[in-house]
Each structure stands twice: as C-alpha cells, then as structure tokens.
Design a protein around this motif. Sequence first.
Motif, PDB file in Angstrom:
ATOM      1  N   ASN A  42       0.891  -1.135  -0.060  1.00  0.00           N
ATOM      2  CA  ASN A  42      -0.084   0.034  -0.100  1.00  0.00           C
ATOM      3  C   ASN A  42       0.882   1.296   0.002  1.00  0.00           C
ATOM      4  OD1 ASN A  42      -1.152   2.175   1.957  1.00  0.00           O
ATOM      5  ND2 ASN A  42      -3.003   1.251   0.618  1.00  0.00           N
ATOM      6  N   ARG A  43       1.939   1.149   0.764  1.00  0.00           N
ATOM      7  CA  ARG A  43       2.592   2.656   0.846  1.00  0.00           C
ATOM      8  C   ARG A  43       3.325   2.612  -0.366  1.00  0.00           C
ATOM      9  NH1 ARG A  43       3.006   4.838   6.138  1.00  0.00           N
ATOM     10  NH2 ARG A  43       1.385   3.977   7.253  1.00  0.00           N
ATOM     11  N   ALA A  44       3.486   1.531  -1.288  1.00  0.00           N
ATOM     12  CA  ALA A  44       4.349   1.640  -2.512  1.00  0.00           C
ATOM     13  C   ALA A  44       3.332   2.499  -3.516  1.00  0.00           C
ATOM     14  CB  ALA A  44       4.877   0.262  -3.042  1.00  0.00           C
ATOM     15  N   GLY A  45       2.096   2.327  -3.217  1.00  0.00           N
ATOM     16  CA  GLY A  45       1.222   2.998  -4.238  1.00  0.00           C
ATOM     17  C   GLY A  45      -0.059   2.296  -4.607  1.00  0.00           C
ATOM     18  N   ALA A  98     -17.517   7.405   9.710  1.00  0.00           N
ATOM     19  CA  ALA A  98     -17.084   7.419   7.955  1.00  0.00           C
ATOM     20  C   ALA A  98     -15.714   8.323   8.086  1.00  0.00           C
ATOM     21  CB  ALA A  98     -17.952   8.034   7.288  1.00  0.00           C
ATOM     22  N   TYR A  99     -15.928   9.325   8.749  1.00  0.00           N
ATOM     23  CA  TYR A  99     -14.777  10.459   8.933  1.00  0.00           C
ATOM     24  C   TYR A  99     -13.591   9.617   9.297  1.00  0.00           C
ATOM     25  CZ  TYR A  99     -12.374  14.371  10.749  1.00  0.00           C
ATOM     26  OH  TYR A  99     -11.240  15.346  10.864  1.00  0.00           O
ATOM     27  N   GLU A 100     -13.671   9.033  10.519  1.00  0.00           N
ATOM     28  CA  GLU A 100     -12.443   8.313  10.970  1.00  0.00           C
ATOM     29  C   GLU A 100     -12.026   7.301  10.094  1.00  0.00           C
ATOM     30  OE1 GLU A 100     -13.451   8.413  16.110  1.00  0.00           O
ATOM     31  OE2 GLU A 100     -14.463   7.005  14.543  1.00  0.00           O
ATOM     32  N   ASN A 101     -12.679   6.421   9.301  1.00  0.00           N
ATOM     33  CA  ASN A 101     -12.412   5.317   8.513  1.00  0.00           C
ATOM     34  C   ASN A 101     -11.297   6.110   7.591  1.00  0.00           C
ATOM     35  OD1 ASN A 101     -13.540   2.528   7.940  1.00  0.00           O
ATOM     36  ND2 ASN A 101     -14.841   3.753   9.069  1.00  0.00           N
ATOM     37  N   VAL A 102     -11.662   7.347   6.861  1.00  0.00           N
ATOM     38  CA  VAL A 102     -10.712   7.984   6.139  1.00  0.00           C
ATOM     39  C   VAL A 102      -9.610   8.724   6.804  1.00  0.00           C
ATOM     40  CG1 VAL A 102     -10.689   9.740   4.205  1.00  0.00           C
ATOM     41  CG2 VAL A 102     -12.893   8.411   4.627  1.00  0.00           C
ATOM     42  N   LEU A 103      -9.880   9.054   7.967  1.00  0.00           N
ATOM     43  CA  LEU A 103      -8.611  10.112   8.395  1.00  0.00           C
ATOM     44  C   LEU A 103      -7.490   9.189   8.861  1.00  0.00           C
ATOM     45  CD1 LEU A 103      -7.853  12.780   9.995  1.00  0.00           C
ATOM     46  CD2 LEU A 103      -9.178  11.932  12.004  1.00  0.00           C
ATOM     47  N   LEU A 104      -7.907   8.015   9.396  1.00  0.00           N
ATOM     48  CA  LEU A 104      -6.761   7.125   9.939  1.00  0.00           C
ATOM     49  C   LEU A 104      -5.881   6.546   8.848  1.00  0.00           C
ATOM     50  CD1 LEU A 104      -7.232   3.748   9.854  1.00  0.00           C
ATOM     51  CD2 LEU A 104      -8.926   4.307  11.201  1.00  0.00           C
ATOM     52  N   CYS A 105      -6.565   6.613   7.501  1.00  0.00           N
ATOM     53  CA  CYS A 105      -5.407   6.292   6.399  1.00  0.00           C
ATOM     54  C   CYS A 105      -4.914   7.201   5.653  1.00  0.00           C
ATOM     55  CB  CYS A 105      -6.615   5.510   5.359  1.00  0.00           C
ATOM     56  SG  CYS A 105      -7.342   4.158   5.759  1.00  0.00           S
ATOM     57  N   HIS A 126      -2.037   8.560   5.492  1.00  0.00           N
ATOM     58  CA  HIS A 126      -0.710   8.178   5.927  1.00  0.00           C
ATOM     59  C   HIS A 126       0.409   9.509   5.519  1.00  0.00           C
ATOM     60  CE1 HIS A 126      -2.236   4.665   6.852  1.00  0.00           C
ATOM     61  NE2 HIS A 126      -2.264   4.136   5.586  1.00  0.00           N
ATOM     62  N   SER A 127       0.067  10.236   4.250  1.00  0.00           N
ATOM     63  CA  SER A 127       1.005  11.043   3.804  1.00  0.00           C
ATOM     64  C   SER A 127       1.170  12.427   4.890  1.00  0.00           C
ATOM     65  CB  SER A 127       1.031  11.597   2.478  1.00  0.00           C
ATOM     66  OG  SER A 127      -0.219  12.067   2.136  1.00  0.00           O
ATOM     67  N   ARG A 158     -11.777   5.764   1.415  1.00  0.00           N
ATOM     68  CA  ARG A 158     -10.566   5.288   2.507  1.00  0.00           C
ATOM     69  C   ARG A 158      -9.471   4.802   1.305  1.00  0.00           C
ATOM     70  NH1 ARG A 158     -11.323  -0.107   6.058  1.00  0.00           N
ATOM     71  NH2 ARG A 158     -11.649  -0.911   3.847  1.00  0.00           N
ATOM     72  N   ALA A 159      -9.616   4.116   0.356  1.00  0.00           N
ATOM     73  CA  ALA A 159      -8.483   3.654  -0.278  1.00  0.00           C
ATOM     74  C   ALA A 159      -7.705   4.775  -0.991  1.00  0.00           C
ATOM     75  CB  ALA A 159      -8.985   2.854  -1.695  1.00  0.00           C
ATOM     76  N   LEU A 160      -8.570   5.985  -1.454  1.00  0.00           N
ATOM     77  CA  LEU A 160      -7.940   7.217  -1.910  1.00  0.00           C
ATOM     78  C   LEU A 160      -7.128   8.075  -0.758  1.00  0.00           C
ATOM     79  CD1 LEU A 160     -10.422   8.621  -4.339  1.00  0.00           C
ATOM     80  CD2 LEU A 160      -8.611   7.685  -4.811  1.00  0.00           C
ATOM     81  N   ALA A 161      -7.475   7.744   0.423  1.00  0.00           N
ATOM     82  CA  ALA A 161      -6.822   8.558   1.413  1.00  0.00           C
ATOM     83  C   ALA A 161      -5.429   8.184   1.581  1.00  0.00           C
ATOM     84  CB  ALA A 161      -7.823   8.222   2.809  1.00  0.00           C
ATOM     85  N   THR A 162      -4.930   6.986   0.863  1.00  0.00           N
ATOM     86  CA  THR A 162      -3.609   6.442   1.207  1.00  0.00           C
ATOM     87  C   THR A 162      -2.785   7.002  -0.135  1.00  0.00           C
ATOM     88  OG1 THR A 162      -4.225   4.240  -0.064  1.00  0.00           O
ATOM     89  CG2 THR A 162      -4.445   4.251   2.348  1.00  0.00           C
ATOM     90  N   ARG A 163      -3.612   7.774  -0.839  1.00  0.00           N
ATOM     91  CA  ARG A 163      -2.814   8.393  -1.952  1.00  0.00           C
ATOM     92  C   ARG A 163      -2.058   7.451  -3.106  1.00  0.00           C
ATOM     93  NH1 ARG A 163      -0.348  14.018  -0.579  1.00  0.00           N
ATOM     94  NH2 ARG A 163      -1.996  15.159   0.299  1.00  0.00           N
ATOM     95  N   PRO A 164      -2.846   6.455  -3.674  1.00  0.00           N
ATOM     96  CA  PRO A 164      -2.729   5.307  -4.415  1.00  0.00           C
ATOM     97  C   PRO A 164      -2.185   6.074  -5.682  1.00  0.00           C
ATOM     98  CG  PRO A 164      -5.030   5.479  -4.251  1.00  0.00           C
ATOM     99  CD  PRO A 164      -4.305   6.293  -3.360  1.00  0.00           C
ATOM    100  N   ARG A 165      -1.177   5.287  -6.462  1.00  0.00           N
ATOM    101  CA  ARG A 165      -1.152   5.550  -7.971  1.00  0.00           C
ATOM    102  C   ARG A 165      -1.907   4.542  -8.657  1.00  0.00           C
ATOM    103  NH1 ARG A 165       5.110   5.464  -9.062  1.00  0.00           N
ATOM    104  NH2 ARG A 165       4.303   6.247 -11.260  1.00  0.00           N
ATOM    105  N   LEU A 166      -2.047   3.274  -8.206  1.00  0.00           N
ATOM    106  CA  LEU A 166      -3.157   2.472  -8.795  1.00  0.00           C
ATOM    107  C   LEU A 166      -4.272   2.003  -7.899  1.00  0.00           C
ATOM    108  CD1 LEU A 166      -3.569   0.198 -10.902  1.00  0.00           C
ATOM    109  CD2 LEU A 166      -1.897  -1.397  -9.635  1.00  0.00           C
TER     110      LEU A 166
END
Lengths: 260, 332
Positions: free
Chosen positions: A79-82, A98-105, A107-108, A167-175
């Motif tokens: 995940n950290r790789a993107g 809902a907010y906490e679900n996104v907030l905790l992800c 990471h950046s 939530r997935a987008l919060a981790t700033r993915p490329r894929l």
Amino acid sequence: MIAPPLLEARDCTVAFAGLRAVSGLNLRIAPGEVVGLIGPNGAGKTTVFNMLTGIYPPQSGEVVFAGRSLRGRRPAQVNRAGIARTFQNIRLFANLTAYENVLLCCHSALRAGLAAATLRTAAHARCEAQARDEARALLAELGLERVHEVRANHLSYGDQRRLEIARALATRPRLLLLDEPTAGMNPSEKTALADTVDELRERHDLTMLLIEHDMRVVMGVSQRIVVMDHGEVIAEGTPQQVRGDPRVIEAYLGEDGETA
Amino acid sequence: MTPLARPWMRGAGAVAALGALAWLLDRHLNAYYYQVLVLIGINVILAVSLNLINGFTGLFSIGHAGFMAIGAYAAAAVSVYGGAALHGTLDPILGAAVGDAVLLLAALAAGAVLAAGAGLVVGIPALRLKSDYLAIATLGFGEIIRVIILNLDVVGGARGFGDIPALAGFFWVYLFVGITLVTVHRMVRSARGLAFLAVREDDLAAEVMGIDATRYKVTAFLVGSFFAGIAGGLFAHFLTYLHTNSFTFLRSIEIIVMVVLGGMGSLTGSVASAALLTVLPELLRPLKDYRMVIYSALLIVLMLTRPQGVLGDRELEVRSWLARRRRREEAA
C-alpha cells in the motif's frame, strides 16, 4: 505499449492446496489506464487482487510495480508503495465513523508518529490539521459530507461502497483496485458511481483496475478489458473486441453459448 | 505566551493541586479509606492500560497480572537491595524526602521497563495468534511468571517479599493515574492512534490500507505492560509486602472485568468501573464469601443487558455533555 507499465504481473501463479486459483497470469497496465477485469464467478479475479496487494503473494512469478518488484512485501508495504484497493465484501472499520475511516488512512499527512501524538508536539498538531482537511475533502468528493459522524456499519450499502473508495484514496495510491464497486447498487447509483470513477481518475491521476459484473458499467468505464476463466486470462482487448470474442461467450454461457 | 507554555503550566498546576490534596489526605483521612482510595488508583492504572490492549486494539490478553507482578517484584528488588546505597549517597546532599522520591522513581522505572520488555517478548510471538489462542497464550505466560517468582529466593520465594520501604502513597499513585490516562488518551484519540481501533475492527483491511498491524499490536502490548509494571511497583511500595498469591490469573480476570464492565474502548468507563469494583468488595465485606458470586452475577446481568459495557466505546466528558444539553435546549 511504449510507456513502461505501471504494474506488471509476470507469469504469476497462486494455488491453494493444489487448486490453481491464478495460473500463469500475465498482466500489464500502463500509467493512466483503466482496465476492467471480468470473468464468471470463481474465475480468480479477487485472487488476482489479493495477489497484487500482497495478501497472497504469488508462489511463482513476480509482480512489478513502478519498476520495482513487490516480492516479499507485506500488504502494508504494498500500500505504501502506491497500490490501494476496495473489497468486494465490504471491509470498513465498522464501529468507526465515516470520517474516522478516512482520517486514519491519510498516511502522507500523518507523518508525525504516536510519540509525537502523546507529547502533543507542534509537528503533530500540523499533521492532524492537514489530515483532517484531507479526510473532509475526500468525503466531500464522494458525496459523503452529510454522513461524517455516522458509523460505517450504519451507512447505506451504496454509501459504504463509496466510503471504501474514499478510504482507499486517502492512502494516495497511484493504482486503485476496485472490487465490484457497484455490487448491490440500483441502476441510478451505478451510473452515478461510474461518473464518480471517471472524475476521480482525472483528479487524482489514477490508474485503475476494476472487477465488475455489470457489463454496461465495465464497458463504459474501461479502455481495455481482461477476461479470466479458471485462473487464466482467456481474452484481452477493447470492450468491442472482447464482446465479440467466442472464447468469452463460451466462458460466460458454456459451450452451447451460440445456440442460447 | 507560547502555545507550548500553556499545557505545561496546566500540568504543573494539576500536580501542585494533587500535592496539596495528598498532603491533606495523608494527615486527615482514616487509614482504611486511604488504603481503598490508593487501591482504586492502582486498579485504574491497570484497567486503563489493559483497555489499550483488550479494548482499543482488540487483543484478548489474560496476562495483565503477570506484567504487574514483574513490575512489582522488580521495583521492590531495586528499593530493597539498592535503597541503602542510594539513600547513603543522596540523603546527605538532597535530604531524605528527595532520596525517597528518587528511589521510588528508579524502582518504578526498573519495574516498568522490565514489564514492558516482557510485554515485547510475549507480544511478538503471541501476535501470530488470534483471539482465543492469544488469550490462552497470555494466560500461560502470566502463570509462568508467577511460578518463576514463587521459586526465586532473592525475592522471598514462597514466603513472600517483605520489608519493602513504604514510598508510595496517594500522591504518587494518582500522579501515575494521571500520566497513564493522559498517555493512553492522547495515543488512541489522535488521528494516528485511530490505527489501534482499525486493527481491532479488521486487521487485514488495516494492513491493506497501509497500517502495519503488527507494529500497533506490539506497541499496545509494550505500553500496556509498561503501565501495568508501574501499577505493580506502586502496589509493592504501598503495601510493603508482596506475595505471588496477589498475581494469580484471577487477578488478571478482575482487571478484565473492570475493562469489560466499563466498556471496551472507554477510558472513563475503565476509571469508573475500576473504582466501583474496588469499592464493591469492601462494601460487601460482611458477605465476603459471596463476593465472587456477586461479581459473577453482576457480569452476567451486564452482558445480557449491555454487552458493550456500561459506556460502550463512548467517553464521559463534561464538554460533550454540555454540548448535548445545549443542543437539546435549542431544539426545545
């Protein structure tokens, strides 16, 4: 493809006690591409997602992401790789809002660690503020601003699916890997989600691989379709090419498909 | 005033107020009530630190008495065997009171670090285990610790470990109650600390979302056992005598009951139920044999009516209570 692929799976196999769920899979996804992954139930689509995200590493073959092998990386590192994903059987943090679900992800934004949080350092305060802004923006983007404080398991089904994406987008993915994002939605929700997916791709500069059973959605959103059956890729091409492919029709409808 | 100066000053003010209160209680409260009050504090530390492991991170540990025992015996050994030397060097320079404080802090630090080390040693292999298996492994760990101590002659073995200097009273116990609460609260109520709850909710999903679940589990064990060690050290220096009978798995169960009764994931719930379950057996002293019966009956009733505990995962906060009341008034 001239540009180097963002993701490449080379001859990957995942087997469970002799059952080959994914067999000799080759997959290349170019940066910015939206690829649909389809196939009948049990074809191994979700196993491909589990393989790409490090949950079930391939027993043979290799996954390369952005030019680097993912061999030996655990899911968190992948995940950290993107690479981020959603789950077909929704796996939100059910008792968090809902907010906490996104907030905790986020990471950046949340670079300051637990020690900083315990000592309430200035860096921690800055990180928290930034993460809060990011989380709110993402929820707004997915139309979830009215349900910030609602627990994930109290959300409607469609909202839960959207929250999975936020939530997935919060981790700033490329894929971004979407596993049946419109399952259980009604037709108008499906259309809305397909539009959202297009917008998100533009705005977040995403590459996407999505599993989807609704052919209207998957043909509309994807530039390219990969069809799997029995753990193998049986066809690949543009939506038009794939739709007419006899092997695909056979996989979906059985050998007598032509007469059906 | 810089933004940093204010919380520091608030902390100093709180410590000063605590000191004044302790000064009063040390002189004017009857010894029995004083002891109950101090034991409440020690139980609060135990319940809150276990809540981090069991309630917030969702790791079912039945080994908390083991960590407490390590802290208690290690701290007691430091002050019993190192006390004379430390007093000999410090007292002529700083006076006996400062010498006592330094000795207590050194003893507590030793106990806490050793307990945290044990937490790490248990935590890392135990994290390969899920729910009930983890519970059994931690149960085994607690018993192993107790039996080892029982056979260590340096700390009294089966006779018990006596002559521990009485260094801990109301002030020190409640100072550490405050430190434990602030630390755990800040950890789990920060955006980063939500990761503990995410691991509890679904550790695989947390992993896939980039959270190193193992790290958070180990951290929970590390911090939880650290404070259990502190509680043990305070216990030793308050009662001045230790016996392994105080650290059987029943002790672990008592702490779990406090956490579950108050609400897994509620710090104020742990505080309230630790206080209640310390006072209750005292109130039930005339029916002493029935204490465990009442305990059990209480648990059964609670689990039937409120399986999530009295407070669930909410907190009792004056601020949120005021806000709710204001909203109600506005609505009316």
